[in-house]
Design a protein around this motif. Structure first.
Motif, PDB file in Angstrom:
ATOM      1  N   ALA A 144       5.576  -9.401  -3.317  1.00 58.99           N
ATOM      2  CA  ALA A 144       5.179  -9.465  -1.908  1.00 58.99           C
ATOM      3  C   ALA A 144       6.310 -10.054  -1.077  1.00 58.99           C
ATOM      4  O   ALA A 144       6.895 -11.088  -1.436  1.00 58.99           O
ATOM      5  CB  ALA A 144       3.914 -10.316  -1.763  1.00 58.99           C
ATOM      6  N   GLY A 145       6.648  -9.409   0.024  1.00 61.61           N
ATOM      7  CA  GLY A 145       7.747  -9.855   0.877  1.00 61.61           C
ATOM      8  C   GLY A 145       9.076  -9.214   0.551  1.00 61.61           C
ATOM      9  O   GLY A 145      10.065  -9.444   1.255  1.00 61.61           O
ATOM     10  N   ASP A 146       9.131  -8.384  -0.508  1.00 64.47           N
ATOM     11  CA  ASP A 146      10.343  -7.638  -0.845  1.00 64.47           C
ATOM     12  C   ASP A 146      10.424  -6.362  -0.021  1.00 64.47           C
ATOM     13  O   ASP A 146       9.489  -5.980   0.681  1.00 64.47           O
ATOM     14  CB  ASP A 146      10.348  -7.269  -2.330  1.00 64.47           C
ATOM     15  N   ALA A 176       1.959  -7.540  -2.985  1.00 65.88           N
ATOM     16  CA  ALA A 176       2.694  -6.968  -4.105  1.00 65.88           C
ATOM     17  C   ALA A 176       2.360  -5.483  -4.183  1.00 65.88           C
ATOM     18  O   ALA A 176       1.286  -5.059  -3.755  1.00 65.88           O
ATOM     19  CB  ALA A 176       2.322  -7.667  -5.397  1.00 65.88           C
ATOM     20  N   PRO A 177       3.262  -4.669  -4.715  1.00 66.77           N
ATOM     21  CA  PRO A 177       2.999  -3.231  -4.753  1.00 66.77           C
ATOM     22  C   PRO A 177       1.771  -2.881  -5.581  1.00 66.77           C
ATOM     23  O   PRO A 177       1.577  -3.413  -6.678  1.00 66.77           O
ATOM     24  CB  PRO A 177       4.275  -2.647  -5.367  1.00 66.77           C
ATOM     25  N   ALA A 178       0.962  -1.975  -5.044  1.00 65.32           N
ATOM     26  CA  ALA A 178      -0.271  -1.568  -5.713  1.00 65.32           C
ATOM     27  C   ALA A 178      -0.100  -0.282  -6.511  1.00 65.32           C
ATOM     28  O   ALA A 178      -1.035   0.164  -7.162  1.00 65.32           O
ATOM     29  CB  ALA A 178      -1.374  -1.378  -4.674  1.00 65.32           C
ATOM     30  N   PRO A 195       0.796  -1.232   0.000  1.00 70.96           N
ATOM     31  CA  PRO A 195       0.000   0.000   0.000  1.00 70.96           C
ATOM     32  C   PRO A 195       0.828   1.280   0.000  1.00 70.96           C
ATOM     33  O   PRO A 195       0.268   2.373   0.141  1.00 70.96           O
ATOM     34  CB  PRO A 195      -0.778  -0.115   1.312  1.00 70.96           C
ATOM     35  N   HIS A 196       2.151   1.173  -0.151  1.00 72.17           N
ATOM     36  CA  HIS A 196       3.017   2.337   0.027  1.00 72.17           C
ATOM     37  C   HIS A 196       2.622   3.493  -0.888  1.00 72.17           C
ATOM     38  O   HIS A 196       2.417   3.310  -2.081  1.00 72.17           O
ATOM     39  CB  HIS A 196       4.472   1.953  -0.231  1.00 72.17           C
ATOM     40  N   TRP A 197       2.548   4.676  -0.270  1.00 69.25           N
ATOM     41  CA  TRP A 197       2.250   5.931  -0.960  1.00 69.25           C
ATOM     42  C   TRP A 197       0.844   5.992  -1.555  1.00 69.25           C
ATOM     43  O   TRP A 197       0.607   6.716  -2.512  1.00 69.25           O
ATOM     44  CB  TRP A 197       3.307   6.253  -1.998  1.00 69.25           C
ATOM     45  N   ILE A 198      -0.065   5.233  -1.001  1.00 69.21           N
ATOM     46  CA  ILE A 198      -1.489   5.489  -1.269  1.00 69.21           C
ATOM     47  C   ILE A 198      -1.981   6.320  -0.076  1.00 69.21           C
ATOM     48  O   ILE A 198      -1.926   5.878   1.063  1.00 69.21           O
ATOM     49  CB  ILE A 198      -2.293   4.187  -1.396  1.00 69.21           C
ATOM     50  N   TYR A 199      -2.436   7.520  -0.369  1.00 70.02           N
ATOM     51  CA  TYR A 199      -2.727   8.482   0.690  1.00 70.02           C
ATOM     52  C   TYR A 199      -4.192   8.510   1.113  1.00 70.02           C
ATOM     53  O   TYR A 199      -4.509   9.044   2.182  1.00 70.02           O
ATOM     54  CB  TYR A 199      -2.297   9.883   0.258  1.00 70.02           C
TER      55      TYR A 199
END
Length: 303
Positions: free
Chosen positions: A53-55, A42-44, A21-25
């Motif tokens: 996922a897991g990185d 996994a990055p969205a 979820p990184h950088w979804i505000y």
């Protein structure tokens, strides 16, 4: 006694949890798309294209570079770390997000600036989050560790509050490692009189919100979900004050709040890793961390 390695593992686990979820505000968007996130994803967004996922995010990647540098050199050396850091980012095969601080620091290095003066002017908490491997080393005294944390941060982020925050959280982690409760460690560190760049209001705001009826998501949104130090510092302190005994809860609340959850999470992970063994977290968070074996191997090489 909790192994020092758990500071590293918990920080990198928190980073990996934030990758999806990184950088979804927008919190409503997060909840609608993913429900209540509790595991690796996994990055969205396009920021971390190529990751799984897991990185790790780009913050975790830079922490891994420090771990490699310390394992190879036997101690922290800014020149050695900077060389590995530059090689990583200049490699066309590297899959990791090049943020503004990275681009600016690379440009300065290319122009001939030495590592100690090549930093960007970025005011983002991300500059402080790579410090976990420093705790694996034996230091002459605490001041040497504080100096290393500041030096590491100032390599890419020459913003006074960001550099000072590196020392602030290093002091908190040391206090917790030595037996202080998380809330007490925060209060005692915030009460020190030598802070020049960190306004007292940042911690006071976190104290107020942690005692309020606001949800964690509401509180962090109120403080600000951006990468910038006034928002992120206060958000980290809020979560630590509200959840001093429940690290998994804090890490889950962090990722579901949105924004720069990776930077916040890595600092949270260091503090919680000093207080609780990694076994206190859901077992899948460690077993499914893709860098787990690499981390163990590098830690085993450190004298």
């Amino acid at each position: 006694m909790i192994p020092t390695s758990d500071i590293v593992f918990t920080s990198l686990i928190a980073d990996a949890l934030a990758l999806g979820p990184h950088w979804i505000y927008h919190q409503k968007e997060l909840k609608k798309r993913f429900g209540h996130i509790m595991s690796y994803m996994a990055p969205a967004t396009a920021y971390h294209t190529g990751k799984n996922a897991g990185d790790q995010t780009h913050y975790g990647d830079q922490t891994m570079l420090l771990l490699h540098s310390i394992a190879e050199f036997g101690r922290f050396d800014l020149e050695h770390y900077a060389a590995k850091w530059r090689e990583f980012w200049e490699n066309p095969q590297t899959i990791s997000y090049r943020d503004g601080a990275t681009k600016a620091t690379l440009a300065h290095l290319h122009s001939g600036m030495p590592p100690e003066s090549a930093a960007s002017s970025s005011s983002e908490l991300g500059g402080t989050v790579r410090t976990a491997p420093l705790f694996l080393l034996d230091w002459e005294d605490d001041e040497a560790l504080f100096s290393a944390a500041r030096s590491l941060t100032a390599f890419t982020h020459n913003d006074p509050p960001v550099v000072e925050a590196a020392e602030f959280f290093t002091r908190v982690i040391l206090a917790v490692q030595r037996g202080a409760g998380i809330s007490d460690a925060l209060e005692e560190t915030a009460a020190l009189l030598h802070w020049e760049a960190i306004p007292t209001e940042w911690f006071a705001a976190a104290r107020r919100s942690s005692a309020s009826s606001a949800s964690d998501g509401e509180a962090l949104e109120g403080h600000g979900l951006t990468c910038h130090i006034p928002d992120a510092f206060t958000g980290v302190c809020h979560l630590l004050l509200r959840h001093p005994e429940t690290p998994a809860t804090a890490l889950i609340e962090n990722i579901n709040a949105g924004g720069d959850s990776a930077a916040r999470g890595m600092v949270l992970g260091m503090v919680y890793g000093a207080a609780f063994p990694v076994s206190a977290l859901p077992a899948s968070w460690l077993s499914d961390l893709n860098a787990r074996d690499e981390i163990n191997g590098l830690i085993d090489k450190i004298p």
